[in-house]
Design a protein around this motif. Structure first.
Motif, short mmCIF file in Angstrom:
data_model
loop_
_atom_site.label_atom_id
_atom_site.label_comp_id
_atom_site.label_asym_id
_atom_site.label_seq_id
_atom_site.Cartn_x
_atom_site.Cartn_y
_atom_site.Cartn_z
N UNK A 21 -25.34 -8.69 -75.77
CA UNK A 21 -24.46 -8.45 -76.92
C UNK A 21 -23.86 -7.05 -76.87
N UNK A 24 -21.39 -6.73 -74.01
CA UNK A 24 -20.12 -7.36 -74.38
C UNK A 24 -19.30 -6.44 -75.27
N UNK A 224 -14.31 -15.02 -87.01
CA UNK A 224 -15.65 -14.75 -86.47
C UNK A 224 -16.71 -14.91 -87.56
N UNK A 227 -17.43 -18.45 -88.07
CA UNK A 227 -18.18 -19.05 -86.97
C UNK A 227 -19.62 -18.56 -86.95
N UNK A 228 -20.00 -17.81 -87.98
CA UNK A 228 -21.41 -17.42 -88.09
C UNK A 228 -21.74 -16.06 -87.53
N UNK A 229 -20.72 -15.20 -87.36
CA UNK A 229 -20.99 -13.86 -86.85
C UNK A 229 -21.60 -13.00 -87.96
N UNK A 230 -22.61 -12.23 -87.62
CA UNK A 230 -23.19 -11.30 -88.59
C UNK A 230 -22.29 -10.07 -88.66
N UNK A 233 -22.62 -7.98 -85.64
CA UNK A 233 -21.89 -8.45 -84.46
C UNK A 233 -20.42 -8.03 -84.52
N UNK B 75 -24.58 -16.14 -92.22
CA UNK B 75 -24.17 -16.43 -90.85
C UNK B 75 -25.04 -17.47 -90.16
N UNK B 106 -21.38 -15.49 -80.28
CA UNK B 106 -21.92 -15.03 -81.57
C UNK B 106 -23.39 -15.39 -81.70
#
Lengths: 317, 217
Positions: A21, A24, A224, A227-230, A233, B75, B106
């Motif tokens: 992570x 990236x 994002x 789509x479940x990004x914290x 993130x 999330x 993600x």
């Protein structure tokens, strides 16, 4: 045994995910900066110049302080007697001074000795040759007792000596050294204040740049999140952008300041030579360079963090 | 799987958008939500996707009351939902591949797993070979299929689709709907919001009809 192995494997897996992570975020932020090279370069230049300014002031001040520290901390006081008096006439005063409890030692510099000294150091020897008689006074050099090695106590002593009728004037090295130190202290405050203001500027510049980037990528950030990004993130690549701005800007500032000090080195050397002193401009030490680089990174990262956190906090989905 | 219990949602200034809505969807069902615009269809979906919180009532997802879930846990609930939007919501400066792989990134999947799943999802929607393309170079139907691939790439147990065919012509719409039925046949629970009565009636599935914020079965 087996449970331990599983836990170890889980930990390794987690470490891998963590590294992936961050890796990236590190490279995607670098890619984002690379995609807008002109904008990135301009921001970096603003940061570099803003940081180079207090850095240069600091360097100048540090070198001046080093110079003043190199001057001998002399507590000696020179009593210049009335030029009409000769060595013999000065003898009673010398004896009187020697008896004072505040005086550790006295040393008499006669007219001839003074003349020789003057010839040696001033370079104006020929001028004196032209004069009909020696214009220099007798000088009594007093070394105060260690208990009087304190600017205030010495000042009282000097004030008393100045009242002696035979004494023309009293020169006191410590006084101007003290004054110089006072000035340097004042300048230090000024540089610190300026440094704080310009650091704040860097924080704002990075923050504003990141804010523009956030606005450009508003939709992407919303997607994002869906789509479940914290928040962590989403924040991460921006924090790394702040890191790149801080570190690269700081490095550029160091290079700028180094170039400036390199340009000033030769004239400073020849100026010092005129005073018969060996002086060389010193750049930052390695710990100072590292501290400065670290500080620049902290500025970049915190500027980014503040702006992104506020943006995410206001995002209501 | 999903349960609404006396859910009311009101916005300041516009009154109740949903009023005491109750229903239950079982695992593996395919349910349509229909109604005129302004009937509260989108609000129902936004509540399920946790984009909004109910004013009153409870929303249970797998037995968990998600209406009162703290923000930081949202999330992780969303990762178990596949979301499909009317306007596709693709990221335009990323390739098709990167768009589809985004949910995996993600969720922290490894590179091999990500690659494998991304290609499988693109295959499933018939977009193999489109990996390096950018969304703007695709037609509306193709963009929506990218959106669908992105929704199924994490293999979520439930998919929520908000007017998925709203911007597509009838033939493409049928094609998309057929795809949804395929997902449903392998066990994915589908909740599809659509105002297109004709399209909805062609598929066997339960219909939740909303009228001015109330459910009419």
């Amino acid at each position: 045994m087996r449970a331990g192995k599983d836990a170890g494997g889980r930990l390794r897996g987690r470490a891998r995910t963590f590294l992936r992570l961050h890796g990236h975020a590190l490279f995607s932020s670098l890619g984002d900066l690379w995609r807008a090279p002109l904008m990135t370069c301009m921001t970096l230049m603003v940061i570099a110049v803003t940081l180079a300014l207090p850095l240069t002031f600091y360097l100048t001040l540090a070198n001046l302080q080093r110079l003043s520290g190199g001057l001998e901390e002399s507590w000696k006081v020179s009593l210049y007697l009335d030029p009409k008096l000769d060595e013999k006439q000065a003898a009673p005063l010398l004896a009187r001074l020697r008896k004072q409890p505040a005086v550790a030692a006295v040393h008499l510099i006669g007219k001839e000795a003074g003349l020789m000294d003057f010839r040696r150091h001033s370079g104006f020897g020929e001028v004196l040759e032209a004069l009909p008689e020696n214009p220099l006074p007798v000088v009594i050099e007093v070394t105060p007792h260690p208990r009087w090695e304190n600017p205030q106590r010495l000042a009282e002593l000097v004030a008393a000596w100045e009242k002696i009728p035979q004494v023309d004037f009293v020169q006191w090295n410590m006084r101007w050294l003290q004054r110089l130190k006072g000035w340097l202290q004042l300048a230090e405050r000024g540089v610190a204040g300026l440094g704080a203001l310009l650091s704040l500027t860097v924080l704002l510049v990075v923050g504003n740049t990141i804010r523009l980037e956030l606005e450009n990528r508003h939709e992407e950030i919303e997607v994002m999140k869906l789509l479940g990004a914290t928040h962590r993130f989403i924040r991460r690549p921006f924090i790394y952008s702040g890191f790149w701005y801080g570190s690269t800007g700081g490095l550029m500032a160091l290079i700028l300041a180094w170039l400036l000090s390199a340009v000033m080195r030769a004239p400073a050397k020849s100026l010092a030579a005129l005073y018969g002193a060996a002086f060389d401009i010193e750049f930052l030490s390695l710990p100072e360079v590292l501290a400065f680089a670290g500080f620049s990174v902290v500025l970049g990262v915190s500027g980014a963090w503040l702006v992104v956190t506020r943006h995410l906090w206001r995002l209501r989905i | 799987m999903l349960q609404f219990d006396q859910v009311t949602k009101s916005y300041p200034g516009s009154g109740d958008v949903l009023r005491g809505v109750s229903f239950q969807i079982e695992r593996g069902e395919m349910v349509f939500v229909s109604g005129h615009s302004g009937a509260g269809k989108s609000t129902l979906l936004r509540l399920t996707a946790l984009m909004e919180r109910p004013t009153r009532g409870a929303i249970l997802l797998n037995g968990q009351n998600v209406g009162r879930l703290p923000n930081r846990k949202i999330p992780f609930v969303r990762r178990r939902l596949g979301l499909i939007f009317q306007d596709y919501r693709l990221i335009h400066d990323r390739t098709v591949y990167d768009n589809v792989a985004m949910p995996l990134l993600i969720a922290g999947f490894g590179p091999e797993e990500t690659d494998h799943r991304t290609r499988a999802a693109l295959n499933k929607v018939g977009l193999a070979g489109f990996e390096r393309r950018y969304p703007v170079t695709l037609s509306g139907g193709e963009q929506q299929r990218v959106g669908i691939a992105r929704a199924i790439v994490t293999r979520p147990p439930m998919i929520l689709a908000d007017e998925p065919t709203g911007n597509l012509d009838p033939d493409l719409s049928l094609e998309i709907m057929a795809m949804f039925r395929e997902f449903n046949q392998v066990g994915v629970t589908m909740l599809i919001v659509s105002h297109d009565q004709a399209l909805v009636s062609r598929f066997a599935g339960r219909v939740l009809h909303l009228e001015r914020g109330r459910l009419v079965e």
